[in-house]
Write an enzyme that holds these catalytic residues in place. Structure first.
Site, short mmCIF file in Angstrom:
data_model
loop_
_atom_site.label_atom_id
_atom_site.label_comp_id
_atom_site.label_asym_id
_atom_site.label_seq_id
_atom_site.Cartn_x
_atom_site.Cartn_y
_atom_site.Cartn_z
N ARG A 214 18.19 -14.56 7.02
CA ARG A 214 19.36 -14.56 7.66
C ARG A 214 20.40 -14.32 6.79
NH1 ARG A 214 16.79 -18.86 11.11
NH2 ARG A 214 17.37 -20.56 9.30
N PHE A 230 16.21 -12.02 20.84
CA PHE A 230 15.48 -13.30 20.67
C PHE A 230 16.16 -14.54 19.63
CE2 PHE A 230 12.46 -9.71 20.99
CZ PHE A 230 11.71 -10.11 22.18
N ASP A 252 18.43 -14.05 24.49
CA ASP A 252 17.36 -15.02 24.47
C ASP A 252 17.30 -15.47 26.01
OD1 ASP A 252 15.94 -16.52 22.23
OD2 ASP A 252 15.79 -17.78 24.13
N ASP A 301 13.94 -10.77 16.17
CA ASP A 301 13.03 -11.90 15.77
C ASP A 301 12.68 -12.66 16.86
OD1 ASP A 301 12.47 -14.07 14.17
OD2 ASP A 301 14.28 -15.16 14.43
N CYS A 341 6.18 -13.29 13.23
CA CYS A 341 5.89 -14.86 12.74
C CYS A 341 4.32 -15.17 12.92
CB CYS A 341 7.16 -15.79 13.47
SG CYS A 341 6.93 -15.97 14.97
#
Length: 401
Positions: A214, A230, A252, A301, A341
């Site tokens: 970030r 996201f 989101d 993300d 991730c």
């Protein structure tokens, strides 16, 4: 002391011998001696050679998790204090510890447990029966070690509510360990304030692993138009805003996440420049493209599209689609930050997927940097454990000319 021993089949235990910490049921030849699931057992090769000590649970295919590979080690309070102290000393040397992951399971040689620190609150997630038994001692030692550095923990919240506990024969747990407290905890990271909901937020309440990723996008965002997909509770969007972006949109599908993101924007006096929209990213990106929208910086993300090897093929399609759509929305010479991730989306496969997406939309990518998770989520170089999972790229996106 161990009262039972687990003997491996001949030719098995390859991951363990390479430095891993897991033994699966199909690797085991015999279990000798009396034990109860959750007990510490010794582990030996087919010829009797001692390989280590760990806790056993025959309810799980992942039957033994190794606590120590050193012969003659006793797993007691002194051993757990050593592990906890080592984990804390490592964090002090490598990261901002105001809020950080204190214990990262196997990567801190304490398999099956995660402990996050949000200011003066701890959040614990315990995923294995053996470590669950040791959890009270681990938390006690953590508080003691932190107190030695003048850090007083005012409360502990348990988020052991993952489905994987059912595979261990355990119930899913959620609630206070000790006295209750306000579960909305304010933290500051990279100069951005957040209200972390340790009770109802995702996982332990906040994704600390992206802390320095970030920070890395901040220098790209001054006076820029930014799209954060996201966004969860707004973390990348707020980093763009605090860095001086002129306009930020965070998207989101979670209404709770968007409500928390707006609350965080107000907390940082950024509501005039950082806006949030509740929408399905896969549906919104084509709509933005159709309406002619472009951005200086696009951030992707997403949650893990795959949590098993069996669903990797579908995950690749998802990653290719969002990266393709994201690149189309980046103005010529702008920037794309994109990540995965999922442990099962390997670095090589993720890079290949991004490359294919760029080729499909006739964009040239210039890599600015490649990053992984923050250092408080250390990557253990051994075996097949899941400590290496986060891949994060920043690219400049250029049109063909």
């Amino acid at each position: 002391m161990e009262s039972a021993s687990v003997r491996l089949k001949k030719g098995e235990g390859r991951s363990l011998k390479a430095g891993g910490l897991w033994i699966y049921d199909n690797e085991i030849d015999t279990i000798n001696g009396d034990y109860t699931n959750g007990d510490i057992v010794s582990v030996e090769d087919f010829d009797g050679y001692i390989l280590g000590q760990g806790f056993i649970n025959t309810n799980s295919k992942l039957t033994v998790r190794i606590m120590s590979r050193k012969k003659g080690t006793t797993i007691n309070e002194s051993f757990l204090e050593m592990r906890v102290r080592n984990a804390w000393e490592y964090r002090k040397a490598t990261v901002d510890t105001s809020s950080c992951r204190l214990i990262f399971g196997e990567a801190d040689f304490l398999p099956g447990i995660v402990v996050d620190k949000f200011d003066d609150v701890l959040v614990v997630e315990s995923l294995a029966l053996g470590i669950d038994r040791l959890k009270p001692v681990i938390l006690e030692k953590l508080k003691m070690v932190l107190n030695e550095d003048g850090i007083k923990i005012r409360g502990i919240y348990e988020r052991s509510d993952a489905k994987v506990r059912l595979q261990e024969g355990m119930e899913r747990l959620k609630g206070f360990i000790g006295p209750s407290f306000d579960t909305k905890v304010e933290i500051t990271e990279n100069g951005v304030k957040y209200l972390v909901d340790v009770q109802d937020g995702q996982k332990t309440g906040f994704f600390l692993d992206q802390k320095y990723n970030r920070l890395a996008i901040q220098h790209l965002c001054k006076d820029k138009r930014v799209l954060d997909c996201f966004t969860h509770t707004g973390s990348f969007a707020l980093n763009a805003g605090i860095a001086g972006a002129r306009e930020v949109l965070g998207v989101d599908a979670s209404e709770l996440g968007i409500a928390q993101a707006r609350e965080n924007a107000a907390l940082n006096s950024l509501s005039d420049r950082v806006d949030f929209q509740c929408a399905d990213v896969f549906e919104l990106l084509p709509q933005l493209e159709k309406s002619g929208e472009t951005y200086d910086v696009v951030i992707l993300d997403p949650p893990a599209f795959t949590k098993s090897r069996n669903s990797v093929k579908n995950a690749v399609k998802g990653y290719r689609e969002i990266n393709l759509r994201g690149m189309k929305l980046v103005r010529d010479g702008g920037y794309l930050a994109t990540c995965s991730c999922s442990h099962f989306m390997t670095p090589e496969l993720f890079a290949k997927t991004i490359r294919e997406a760029a080729a499909n939309v006739h964009k040239r990518l210039r890599q600015v940097e490649y990053r992984t998770q923050a250092a408080d989520h250390p990557i253990l170089w051994a075996g097949d454990e899941t400590s290496y999972y986060l891949k994060f790229y920043i690219f400049q996106v250029c049109d063909e000319k």
